[in-house]
Design an enzyme around this catalytic site. Structure first.
Site, mmCIF file in Angstrom:
data_model
loop_
_atom_site.group_PDB
_atom_site.id
_atom_site.type_symbol
_atom_site.label_atom_id
_atom_site.label_comp_id
_atom_site.label_asym_id
_atom_site.label_seq_id
_atom_site.Cartn_x
_atom_site.Cartn_y
_atom_site.Cartn_z
ATOM 1 N N GLY A 42 49.239 43.532 81.103
ATOM 2 C CA GLY A 42 47.904 43.164 81.575
ATOM 3 C C GLY A 42 47.893 43.176 83.090
ATOM 4 N N LEU A 45 43.454 39.350 86.784
ATOM 5 C CA LEU A 45 43.817 38.414 87.848
ATOM 6 C C LEU A 45 45.198 37.824 87.609
ATOM 7 C CD1 LEU A 45 40.544 36.496 88.690
ATOM 8 C CD2 LEU A 45 41.664 38.318 89.948
ATOM 9 N N ALA A 46 45.474 37.381 86.381
ATOM 10 C CA ALA A 46 46.760 36.748 86.109
ATOM 11 C C ALA A 46 47.887 37.772 86.175
ATOM 12 C CB ALA A 46 46.727 36.058 84.744
ATOM 13 N N GLY A 47 47.718 38.894 85.515
ATOM 14 C CA GLY A 47 48.787 39.893 85.441
ATOM 15 C C GLY A 47 49.064 40.541 86.784
ATOM 16 N N ARG A 332 28.494 24.624 79.986
ATOM 17 C CA ARG A 332 28.073 25.778 79.191
ATOM 18 C C ARG A 332 27.867 25.457 77.721
ATOM 19 N NH1 ARG A 332 32.045 30.324 81.965
ATOM 20 N NH2 ARG A 332 30.783 30.487 83.842
#
Lengths: 639, 257
Positions: A42, A45-47, A332
């Protein structure tokens, strides 16, 4: 065999836990880091942030994504912003307040220590991104601008127009490409992970398919990171990109990784309503619009007048009426459910009565069209492009849609799953957001995990294992590879009558109907009967044209949908077992007199961690109790 | 409504391609262009034929995956719109359309309407970043940035890397794409230290990848779905020229045209 769920939460007061943990962590010396190899699956953003940072530290990194470039991961579509406890606005924000808002927003179903750490490193994220050249919005004085978001009474959201996710991702992508240039990261675009390889109880590699040539390859490493995003596409229609899928985390689950709270899904309140059966996805309108837009329905049921012809006194601004303290900026899950209730009662607008108005008339009068255009211009354009209506003059029509999954692979405080050496970051893990995520917190979590947490915890793990010592001729790799090849062959050999999308749509209908915004035991039981039937039919009657040794988009989809057909069942099972309402998980049997979610802290103040028990066997439900040492469990109130 | 599609079908990079005609009845005006292709692909699959391969992902006009030529125009006739956001209400009943992949030497065809744009990643790798390791950043508000600069940088940073500018350019130049990154980072104080080196390395890489030179035709700006402006190319030329003077050795080959 039940899991041993050790959360590895450090000792000490809340504010010192992360410091203590870092102090106690083992290190890998700079000269030894290049001996270790890490796979990052991935490139969102994280990967991307993890791969770039681990590359900077000197590890050997391979990064994989299914798109043609890492810059296209779905983090790119996040619009509104990223939270950080900078308190630049001098409005009372603090690390503690961001922590508390996140815990409360998640309806007290997240770990205190994780969330506190998230709030703590949020400030470093902004520093890092600014230094990378992320063009955040600024004031005339040159300082960073902020706006407010749902579930908060302070302005702590940093933003780059309505394209914050894009800009943060490009920052991380550029950092990643810099490491590609330095030779520290090898990028494998157009590669999809199809299995995880576990050797002697440790994650040691993955099996991938090259989406252009169809080649199946094994990759061996000392640790594996999954940063593959959420599984909202189980519902077929969602705000996720078309390619978003659960295959990586689902394969890992079947190899022994626990799955935390699979039923926790977030339905986002402000999306463009569905327009027909051909609909392929739903488009989100950023929550930031609720800063200036007012949500309403006509007071009269089935009112078919043009919205501009409905006078002020005949409009029901129901969020402002029901939640006066937070108004249109309530969280939400609450805003979504309220929209559903209004539409169920017959006040909905637009085709099928499945929509409510989001109106900017008052804001345009107060602030002028220019200000609104500056704040939301690109969102208004997007709305007009899709619907053909001009939101500057006619109120937007919106309806909730599946957006984010709080559930995911269970991880401990080090972000490691129940399989040693398998780490899970970002939306793919279950942590931090509890039963409902606040707006602008997904970007924060993805980057916190990748930039500031994994570099420490990965080092700690690797320092305790010897590098290498294995290659792809190992029987586990050969077996995993063979299993992948056989599954591909099987999918291509069925040549049935229905397309992959036929099955996916049907699964989506079942999930939306019975495991969507409101759930009840009889509906979930029905879904638990229907899904296995549908899955069986899929394996008898799906038509996947083409072959496996070429670019074959139907085959890619088929593999993903086959996994959704299993994961959907686990989601329903988890929803059935969790006999309480919390955050986005609303069980109709468990509500307060005024229709709010009613938690059962006696029985369900825990993470449900599901364990794969073998094909055809019911999965095992393990429990990690949540201990609230620092905050009081309270009923959420936004009134 | 009824739409006639002539689509470029090509099995893979090494096979010859050809135009194939398809007729679609019952196209709904609220469909997106890609949803219309979904319908076609469902039909083809049911008939046992190979569906049309096209790139797409977010379908919100931000990921930059999608893009092909519709009647010779990248992303089709609507200004400022990616093909995933193009809706059928902009077409007439009975329209006949020709769909082709983006064509450029640096974008080899993979299959049908899909091309390989990995050259863009390699250009970014060559210098489209600010060298700052994680953890070494100063406090975010310690360097004030003029609002005008931040806004202009954002205008350039809005590029989605779809490659339409290359497809529209008679020279298949990637100048708009490259200059957007050079301008985005060069306008910010954080990007200043590497400004010359960045321009030099990115421009040389663009040439090496087989993209053409810019001759100020302006097609790129006209079709850019994100409104990225050709003025960025002027900035690129200036930065490149300055860089050549500073880095004589590295700058022996290539140029911006």
């Amino acid at each position: 065999m039940a899991f041993r769920l050790e959360s590895r939460i450090p000792s000490g007061p809340l504010e010192q836990k992360w410091e203590n943990a870092k102090r106690d962590m083992k290190l890998v010396s700079p000269a030894n880091r290049r001996k270790y190899s890490i796979l990052v699956v991935g490139s969102g953003l994280a990967g991307a942030s993890a791969a770039a940072t681990l590359g900077e530290l000197g590890y050997n990194v391979k990064c994989f994504c299914y798109q043609d470039s890492p810059r296209r991961a779905h983090s790119i579509a996040a619009q509104g912003g990223i939270n950080a406890a900078k308190n630049y606005q001098n409005d009372g924000d603090s690390v503690y307040r961001l922590f508390y808002d996140t815990i409360k927003g998640g309806d007290f179903r997240a770990r205190e220590a994780n969330v506190y750490r998230l709030a703590e490193v949020s400030v470093n994220i902004i520093d890092q991104c600014v230094a990378q050249g992320v063009p955040f919005a600024r004031e005339y004085g040159g300082t960073l601008a902020n706006r407010s978001f749902g579930g908060a009474q302070v302005s702590r959201t940093f933003y780059a127009r309505g394209q914050t996710g894009q800009q943060l991702l490009l920052g991380a992508y550029q950092a990643l490409q810099r490491q590609v240039d330095a030779g520290r990261v090898k990028m494998f675009a157009r590669h999809e992970m199809l299995d995880l390889v576990v050797v002697d109880g440790r994650a040691r590699g993955i099996v991938t398919r090259n989406l252009v040539t169809g080649a199946i390859d094994c990759h061996v490493a000392d640790a594996v990171i999954l940063a593959t995003g959420g599984y909202g596409n189980v519902f077929y229609l969602s705000t996720n990109a078309k390619g978003c899928n659960a295959t990586a985390i689902w394969r890992a689950y079947k190899r022994g990784a626990g799955f935390g709270n699979p039923c926790f899904t977030q339905i986002h309140p402000t999306c463009i309503p569905q327009s027909g059966d051909y609909q392929s996805k739903l488009t989100l309108m950023s929550e930031s619009l609720r800063n200036d837009g007012r949500i309403w329905v006509p007071k009269k049921k089935g009112d078919t007048r043009h919205p501009n012809d409905i006078p002020e006194e005949e409009r029901d601004y129901y969020l402002e009426r029901m939640y006066p303290a937070y108004g249109n900026l309530c969280p939400r899950d609450i805003a979504s459910r309220a929209a559903k209730v209004m539409c169920d009662q017959g006040y909905g607008v637009g085709p099928g009565g499945r929509g409510v108005y989001l109106d900017f008339r008052e804001a345009i009068q107060r602030l002028g069209r220019n200000t609104i255009e500056e704040r939301y211009g690109n969102l208004f354009e997007m709305y007009e492009r899709i619907t053909g209506e001009d939101p500057y003059t006619v109120p937007m029509r919106i309806y909730p849609a599946v957006h984010y999954t709080m559930g995911g692979l269970w991880v401990d405080y080090h972000l490691m799953s129940t399989i040693p050496g398998l780490f899970v970051l970002g939306e793919a893990n279950f942590s931090d957001h509890g039963a409902n995520r606040l707006g602008a917190s997904a970007l924060m979590q993805g980057l916190a995990d990748g930039y500031f947490i994994i570099p420490y915890t990965m080092g700690h793990f690797l320092a305790q294992v010897k590098p290498g010592g294995l290659d792809e001729s190992h029987p586990e790799f050969r077996a995993a590879r063979q299993a992948v090849e056989e599954r591909t062959k099987k999918l291509l050999s069925i040549r049935g009558k229905k397309t992959v999308d036929d099955f996916h749509r049907e699964l989506g209908r079942i999930m939306w109907e019975y495991c969507g915004m409101a759930r009840n035991a009889s509906g979930l039981k029905h879904a638990l009967q229907r899904i296995p039937e549908l899955r069986e039919e899929f394996w008898q009657n799906v038509n996947v044209p083409g072959s496996g040794d070429e670019m074959n988009q139907s085959l890619e989809k088929a593999g993903r949908v086959a996994d959704f057909l299993e994961l959907g069942e686990l989601m329903c099972l988890d929803a059935l077992e969790r006999e309480e309402s919390c955050g986005g998980h609303f069980r109709e049997e468990h509500q307060t007199e005024d229709g709010e979610a009613k938690r059962d802290d006696e029985r369900f103040c825990h993470v449900a961690v599901w364990e794969f028990a073998g094909e055809g066997k019911p999965p095992v439900r393990n429990v990690e109790p949540l201990n609230f040492e620092f905050v009081h469990l309270a009923q959420r109130s936004y009134k | 409504m009824k739409i006639i599609l002539n689509i470029w079908r090509q099995k893979n990079a090494s096979s010859p391609g050809r135009m194939v005609r398809y007729e679609l009845d019952n196209v709904n005006e609220h469909m997106s262009f890609l949803e219309m292709l979904d319908v076609l692909n469902e039909e083809l699959t049911r008939k046992g034929e190979d569906p049309v391969a096209f790139e797409h992902d977010c379908r919100e006009g931000i990921c930059g995956c999608c893009g092909f030529m519709i009647n010779g125009i990248p992303h089709g006739p609507e200004r400022g719109t990616t093909v995933c956001q193009l809706h059928m209400r902009h077409f007439q009943d009975g329209d006949e359309l020709w769909l082709e992949p983006f064509r450029a030497k640096a974008f080899p065809i993979i299959k049908d309407l899909m091309v390989d744009r990995s050259a863009f990643d390699r250009i970014i790798s060559a210098g489209g970043y600010i060298s700052i390791n994680t953890g070494s950043a100063p406090e975010a508000n310690s360097i004030p940035v003029k609002k005008q600069c931040a806004d202009r940088a954002m205008d350039a940073a809005a590029c989605i890397g779809c490659g339409a500018c290359v497809a529209a350019c008679p020279n298949a130049s990637a100048s708009l794409f490259v200059s957007a990154k050079i301008a985005h980072l060069g306008l910010l104080p954080q990007g200043e230290p590497e400004r010359d080196r960045r321009a030099l390395r990115m421009v040389l890489k663009m040439t090496e990848e087989g993209f053409g030179y810019c001759t100020n035709t302006g097609e790129c700006e006209a079709i850019c779905p994100k409104g990225v402006k050709i003025e960025n190319i002027a900035m690129m030329h200036r930065d490149f020229t300055r860089a050549v003077a500073l880095f004589r050795e590295e700058a022996k080959v290539g140029g911006t045209g």
